[in-house]
Design a protein around this motif. Structure first.
Motif, mmCIF file in Angstrom:
data_model
loop_
_atom_site.group_PDB
_atom_site.id
_atom_site.type_symbol
_atom_site.label_atom_id
_atom_site.label_comp_id
_atom_site.label_asym_id
_atom_site.label_seq_id
_atom_site.Cartn_x
_atom_site.Cartn_y
_atom_site.Cartn_z
ATOM 1 N N TYR A 423 38.580 -183.197 4.466
ATOM 2 C CA TYR A 423 39.367 -181.632 4.686
ATOM 3 C C TYR A 423 38.619 -180.213 5.458
ATOM 4 O O TYR A 423 37.582 -180.945 5.521
ATOM 5 N N GLY A 424 39.271 -179.833 6.293
ATOM 6 C CA GLY A 424 38.581 -179.093 7.044
ATOM 7 C C GLY A 424 39.795 -178.759 7.817
ATOM 8 O O GLY A 424 41.202 -178.095 8.054
ATOM 9 N N CYS A 425 39.347 -177.799 8.743
ATOM 10 C CA CYS A 425 39.819 -176.367 10.135
ATOM 11 C C CYS A 425 39.223 -177.485 11.435
ATOM 12 O O CYS A 425 39.137 -177.596 12.129
ATOM 13 N N VAL A 426 41.024 -177.009 11.955
ATOM 14 C CA VAL A 426 41.409 -177.850 13.254
ATOM 15 C C VAL A 426 41.990 -176.549 13.754
ATOM 16 O O VAL A 426 42.763 -176.700 14.956
ATOM 17 N N ASN A 427 42.260 -175.848 12.745
ATOM 18 C CA ASN A 427 44.145 -174.996 13.740
ATOM 19 C C ASN A 427 43.376 -173.797 13.870
ATOM 20 O O ASN A 427 43.341 -171.978 13.413
ATOM 21 N N ILE A 428 42.765 -173.900 15.306
ATOM 22 C CA ILE A 428 41.985 -172.590 15.972
ATOM 23 C C ILE A 428 42.217 -171.952 17.215
ATOM 24 O O ILE A 428 43.538 -172.934 17.515
ATOM 25 N N ASP A 476 47.752 -184.319 16.772
ATOM 26 C CA ASP A 476 48.716 -183.195 17.041
ATOM 27 C C ASP A 476 47.877 -182.328 15.986
ATOM 28 O O ASP A 476 47.768 -182.585 14.729
ATOM 29 N N VAL A 477 47.718 -180.657 17.018
ATOM 30 C CA VAL A 477 47.442 -179.882 16.078
ATOM 31 C C VAL A 477 48.523 -179.604 15.039
ATOM 32 O O VAL A 477 49.587 -179.457 15.315
ATOM 33 N N ILE A 478 48.983 -179.197 13.295
ATOM 34 C CA ILE A 478 49.669 -178.822 13.111
ATOM 35 C C ILE A 478 49.916 -177.531 13.323
ATOM 36 O O ILE A 478 48.915 -176.807 12.184
ATOM 37 N N THR A 479 50.692 -176.360 13.358
ATOM 38 C CA THR A 479 51.048 -175.665 13.774
ATOM 39 C C THR A 479 50.915 -174.748 11.841
ATOM 40 O O THR A 479 50.066 -173.105 11.970
#
Length: 683
Positions: A423-428, A476-479
């Motif tokens: 788990y982490g952050c890609v929604n930047i 794809d980054v989840i919006t």
């Protein structure tokens, strides 16, 4: 298939309008005409007829259960999240079939009426609860009580019904009796699976639980295991051979001038045996069976018996398995899945079909994101906190710590095992795609993970989507991650056998141009099982010197080992020496089991070394030894000498509640259990 119906949560249980079948039930119990009840809810009835109908039968009972899918290889049950559970009031005619010589019976339903009385959704862990009118349950109980043996024959066997718990040893007063869990685990895995018919998985599950016990940790829920269905699927009944031939189209019944189709002939034969008109069985299909069930032992049962108007509350489960907005049936016609009674109602476990979309991310961590990509958790275990993990070395510091000869337990070097949810952050800002990379040379070169997808369950229960990945590993980054239970899951990693892997995530714009990367995180992986090698297993009489263990005819490391203890029988001793080794050893122990008529006891001389817990992170190989003695009065039979060696690798997905102990616990996921069975005979 069909669109998702309104959830029971959309309508309060007491405001649901009674179905025609419910109206008939309540009418029969209250004396009020069914026509008077039609179109009313229980809250309406309670107000309109409050001095006519006993208000107690208008109450509700809460029934909770779970929907799971079984892994066909490991036997592990995984939860099915956000599926729709349909609760149905069912009234069927049944043909009961009790074949001679069998402990079980089967039912063939026909002329069924089924009306939905409630719906609800499973949560992220496959659990559900639903409110059922009390009069519906009371009607079932009353109906069965009025019929000899019928409260028994509609009971599906649970694991606890099949296991021979009464045969387990009992420890006399004043020592405390061992708990049922300890008693159950004394049975061999082969014996457990032979009784349970669990496909070879019950003994393995119990062994894993036993080896993971640790002082102060929550006790394993044995009842949850014992209340699982003994047979998770309907088992085909042993039909008479002439029926099988006729139904297979290989035979016609009757003379040449009056031949009858096989299925019609079978229905005619059943009707004659059951004493009903054959036209009543027009929709009877012997390929549609329910069972097995317990057989009545109190009265004689004919082989075929018609049972009319049998009430039950059944379950059906649907789920949008392909993300098209339409729910498919993943569990159907769950007859007699609940042991209805006036007291506590056991939780039903509904085992979904292979098309169901399960989750291995039942519990998800709270991920706090800034404007920098990051890998923050493996399962629920933090990866960005040096208290729990050294991000350069990659070992978890808290689970399965060494136990030195003296002093406090130092930090562990515990690797990870199994499938890891990262788990982490890609929604930047400006990120439209991301990829996950791994290095096997400590970060010198990186390769991209490709070809991995996982389901995304919408938290509103409206369906299931899947991640999209191109051939080069770009996702794809989840919006809006909040729309999905796994919205912060950046990768589901089926880990390799062993090694240190450095991971990082990169984000890119619409043109797949990388503009940011996370800090690298190292993870140590170990899916290898320990090795267990018996270097000696030999026997002697108790009056012989220790050198007798080395006599050529005393070794038990041969095919079909036998100890012949003479007539009259003599006291015998067995010497066991075992070498255990692992890439990351947690502990190992020697032990014995018997056949119920005696047991080998461990001698204190010579000093035994029958168990060992690693005392340092480099302590990965050990030699265990012990001498055991069997009394001359012990029964002849098969006795087993076994060694269990546990790896200290762990999986932090949350199924063992390690996060609730702040990871200061001692779990077992990978182990080796090797035993040698020895026959002890007189002669």
């Amino acid at each position: 298939m069909g669109k998702r119906p309104p959830s029971a949560d959309d309508v309060a249980p007491d405001q649901r309008v009674l179905t025609p079948l419910q109206s008939e039930r309540l009418s029969a119990m209250s004396g009020v005409e069914a026509e008077t009840l039609k179109g009313l809810s229980t809250v309406d009835i309670a107000e309109k007829l409050k001095w006519i109908i006993d208000p107690e039968i208008l109450l509700f009972r809460r029934v909770c259960g779970r929907v799971v899918k079984r892994d066909p290889v490991t036997g592990v049950y995984y939860p099915v999240p956000f599926a729709t559970v349909h609760v149905e009031d069912t009234d069927c005619d049944l043909i009961g079939y009790w074949p001679g010589g069998w402990p079980w019976g089967w039912f063939f339903p026909f002329k069924c009426r089924r009306e939905e009385i409630a719906t609800t959704k499973t949560d992220a862990c496959g659990n559900f609860c639903v409110w059922i009118p009390r009069f519906d349950i009371d009607w079932i109980l009353r109906w069965r009580r009025h019929r000899v043996c019928w409260p028994d024959i509609f009971i599906r066997p649970k694991l606890r019904d099949l296991l021979p718990l009464e045969e387990l040893p009992h420890r006399p007063f004043p020592e405390p009796d061992p708990p049922p869990y300890e008693l159950l685990t004394r049975l061999s895995p082969n014996a457990l699976d032979a009784f349970a018919g669990s496909g070879g998985h019950l003994g393995d599950r119990l062994a894993r639980l036993r080896e993971s016990l640790v002082f102060g940790a929550p006790a394993p829920d044995l009842d949850e295991i014992l209340d699982e269905p003994a047979f998770e699927r309907e088992l085909p009944p042993p039909l008479p051979s002439e029926f099988r031939k006729a139904l297979a189209g290989r035979a016609e019944v009757g003379h040449d001038k009056a031949k009858t189709r096989g299925d019609e002939a079978v229905r005619g034969a059943i009707a004659m045996h059951a004493g009903i008109a054959v036209k009543e069985l027009a929709d009877l299909d012997l390929s549609r069976y329910i069972g097995p069930f317990f057989r009545c032992r109190d009265v004689f049962l004919p082989e075929w018996q018609a049972i009319v108007d049998v009430p039950d509350i059944t379950f059906r489960v649907t789920q949008d398995v392909d993300g098209d907005g339409t729910e498919e049936t993943i569990y159907q016609e769950g007859y007699f899945q609940v042991r209805w009674n006036a007291g506590t109602i056991p939780s039903p476990t509904l085992v979904a079909s292979s098309i169901a979309v399960e989750t291995r991310s039942c519990r998800v961590p709270e991920v706090a994101c800034g404007n920098v990509p990051a890998i923050q958790f493996a399962g629920l275990h933090p990866l960005n906190n040096a208290v729990y993990l050294d991000p350069a070395i990659g070992y978890a510091k808290r689970p399965n710590r060494p136990i030195p000869p003296s002093g406090p337990r130092p930090d562990a070097e515990t690797p990870f095992t199994g499938t890891l949810q990262l788990y982490g952050c890609v929604n930047i800002e400006k990120a439209r795609h991301y990829r996950v990379l791994h290095s096997e040379d400590n970060g010198a070169t990186f390769s991209v993970f490709t070809g991995v997808n996982w389901p995304l369950h919408r938290v509103d229960g409206s369906g299931t989507d899947h991640t999209t990945v191109d051939p080069t590993g770009w996702y794809d980054v989840i919006t809006n991650p909040a729309l999905y239970h796994e919205g912060r899951l950046v990768f589901e990693w089926s880990t390799p056998p062993i090694g240190k892997y450095v991971l990082k995530v990169e984000v890119a714009d619409t043109a797949h141009s990388v503009f940011a990367a996370s800090s690298p995180v190292a993870l140590q992986i170990d899916n290898t099982a320990p090795t267990v090698t018996f270097t000696k297993l030999a026997w002697k009489f108790d009056f012989e010197p220790a050198t007798a263990f080395d006599l050529a005819n005393r070794t038990l490391l041969v095919a079909c080992p036998v100890i012949r203890r003479g007539v009259p029988s003599q006291v015998v001793q067995v010497r066991a020496e075992v070498m255990v080794s692992a890439n990351h050893l947690r502990d190992a122990s020697l032990g014995t089991s018997g056949c119920g008529g005696g047991a080998f006891t461990e001698l204190s001389t010579p000093t035994p070394h029958s168990s060992h817990w690693h005392d340092a992170v480099t302590d990965n190989t050990e030699m265990l030894s012990a001498t055991y003695e069997l009394a001359a009065t012990a029964l002849e039979g098969c006795y087993t000498f076994a060694c269990t060696a546990n790896s200290r690798a762990f999986n932090p997905a949350g199924s063992d509640n390690g996060h609730l102990l702040d990871w200061l616990y001692d779990p077992v996921y990978v182990y080796t259990h090797r035993g040698v069975s020895v026959s002890v005979v007189n002669g």
